[in-house]
Write a protein that holds these residues in place. Structure first.
Motif, mmCIF file in Angstrom:
data_model
loop_
_atom_site.group_PDB
_atom_site.id
_atom_site.type_symbol
_atom_site.label_atom_id
_atom_site.label_comp_id
_atom_site.label_asym_id
_atom_site.label_seq_id
_atom_site.Cartn_x
_atom_site.Cartn_y
_atom_site.Cartn_z
ATOM 1 N N ASP A 63 134.506 72.401 -5.700
ATOM 2 C CA ASP A 63 133.089 72.116 -5.910
ATOM 3 C C ASP A 63 132.816 71.177 -7.085
ATOM 4 O O ASP A 63 132.505 70.001 -6.891
ATOM 5 N N LYS A 87 131.818 69.613 1.677
ATOM 6 C CA LYS A 87 131.177 68.970 0.522
ATOM 7 C C LYS A 87 131.017 67.465 0.774
ATOM 8 O O LYS A 87 129.987 66.883 0.452
ATOM 9 N N ARG A 102 121.668 68.757 0.140
ATOM 10 C CA ARG A 102 122.647 69.199 -0.870
ATOM 11 C C ARG A 102 122.248 70.545 -1.490
ATOM 12 O O ARG A 102 123.092 71.277 -1.996
ATOM 13 N N LYS A 131 128.216 65.366 -9.923
ATOM 14 C CA LYS A 131 127.238 65.969 -10.843
ATOM 15 C C LYS A 131 127.882 66.098 -12.217
ATOM 16 O O LYS A 131 128.979 66.666 -12.336
HETATM 17 N N1 GLY Z 1 127.757 72.224 -7.115
HETATM 18 C C1 GLY Z 1 126.715 71.898 -6.240
HETATM 19 C C2 GLY Z 1 126.607 70.451 -5.950
HETATM 20 O O1 GLY Z 1 127.530 69.705 -6.164
HETATM 21 O O2 GLY Z 1 125.583 70.034 -5.488
#
Ligand code: GLY
Length: 336
Positions: free
Chosen positions: A129, A213, A227, A135
């Motif tokens: 993640d 992801k 997201r 992020k």
């Molecule tokens: N950890 C959640 C995201 O990357 O949006």
């Protein structure tokens, strides 16, 4: 094995150990940024790898833990990068868990208005993640991740070798997120996790999570909609983490959050009955908690004041059944 993430600029996940030769072919200087615990374990190895690749031995380590994911640490990293003479064509290698990729990624994105960043996650949570999707950020006294930006790492190395020495709390952190991926997007992944020999399929499990992801990040890089599905269990999870004075690992709190929010959506008729029980059984099989002593009312009220609230409306990530996530808006009043 490789996974391309078609963002602008593009990113990729490479399965296997970090390739210092590739870094040296692309950059004159690469600063490894990590925390002090990891420096003790791997600092010697990373310095040696830099040297072998013909790169100067630049490594900066900051104090471990959420309490150090701060503007002050950011400033210390900038200071190190400046003293080391990094230029725009050089790079940072963020080597560690989610805290390291957040703060080092933010430092790289802002030093000289942005130098390349590569991620080397050392925990299961960061591998599936935090290290992927761009992020970055630091905490402020007013709350978590209040300052930061989106900045894609050039590449992420998923080296499962780091998991051999992972402490139990870190397994729970990672497993909480992995169960989440199964819940929101893949019944097959959820079923894979329920097999007694799931550890033997860990690389496939990590790959499955990263495919989910990849799809979500490519569709909604800046977290404007889809997201937010990745926040399944997190709104209540954050409230639980806080109520436990951060003694409960993030993944364990998210696990309880997934159970509670799914019970709530079952009561609202939005989720197939029995779904919360399936999540509960899965978490129990990993030795993870599925309930929290604080009253449900108090946790929902705390969640309703979460920073992601938009005015009096609140978007929650829910599932209609295992493998099928959706977003639903609620009034703050309804939730509280
Ligand atoms: N950890 C959640 C995201 O990357 O949006």
């Amino acid at each position: 094995m490789r996974l391309e993430i078609r963002t602008d600029p593009p990113s990729e996940v490479i399965f296997g150990p970090a390739d210092f030769g590739l870094l040296a072919a692309r950059h004159r200087k690469v600063a490894v940024v990590t925390d002090r615990n990891l420096e003790k374990l791997y600092g010697g190895r990373w310095r040696e790898e830099l040297k072998k690749a013909g790169l100067p031995e630049l490594l900066f380590a900051f104090e471990p833990g959420e309490a150090h994911k701060t503007p002050r640490t950011l400033e210390e990293i900038w200071d190190f990068l400046a003293r080391s003479g990094l230029t725009r064509s050089d790079a940072v290698l963020a080597a560690g868990g989610g805290i390291v990729s957040d703060v080092a990624g933010f430092a790289a994105a802002t030093f000289l208005r942005g130098v390349a960043c590569y991620n080397l996650p050392t925990t299961l949570l960061a591998m599936v993640d935090a290290a992927v999707g761009g992020k970055t950020g630091v905490n402020l006294p007013q709350g978590k991740n209040l300052a930061g930006c989106f900045a894609q790492p050039r590449a992420v190395w998923a080296d499962l070798g780091f998991l051999d020495t992972l402490p139990e709390a870190e397994w729970q952190n990672g497993l909480g997120e992995i169960v989440k991926y199964g819940c929101i997007a893949s019944e097959a992944l959820f079923e894979r996790l329920s097999r007694p020999d799931w550890r033997e399929e860990l690389s496939q499990i990590v790959f499955d999570c990263l495919c989910i992801k990849q799809e979500v990040v490519e569709a909604d890089l800046l977290d404007g909609g889809l997201r937010q599905l990745l926040n399944f269990g997190h709104t209540l999870g954050h409230a639980i983490e806080k109520e436990s004075d951060f003694t409960l690992p993030h993944g364990a709190a998210v696990g309880i959050g997934m159970v509670l929010i799914t019970r709530f959506s079952e009561e609202k008729g939005l989720t197939e009955p029995g779904t919360a029980a399936k999540i509960e059984a899965m978490l129990s099989s990993f030795g993870m908690p599925t309930s929290f002593p604080e009253s449900r009312e108090k946790l929902f009220a705390a969640a309703a004041s979460d920073k992601k609230r938009r005015g009096d409306r609140f978007t929650l990530a829910l599932i209609s059944r295992i493998g099928h996530g959706f977003l639903q808006e609620f009034d703050r009043e309804e939730l509280a």
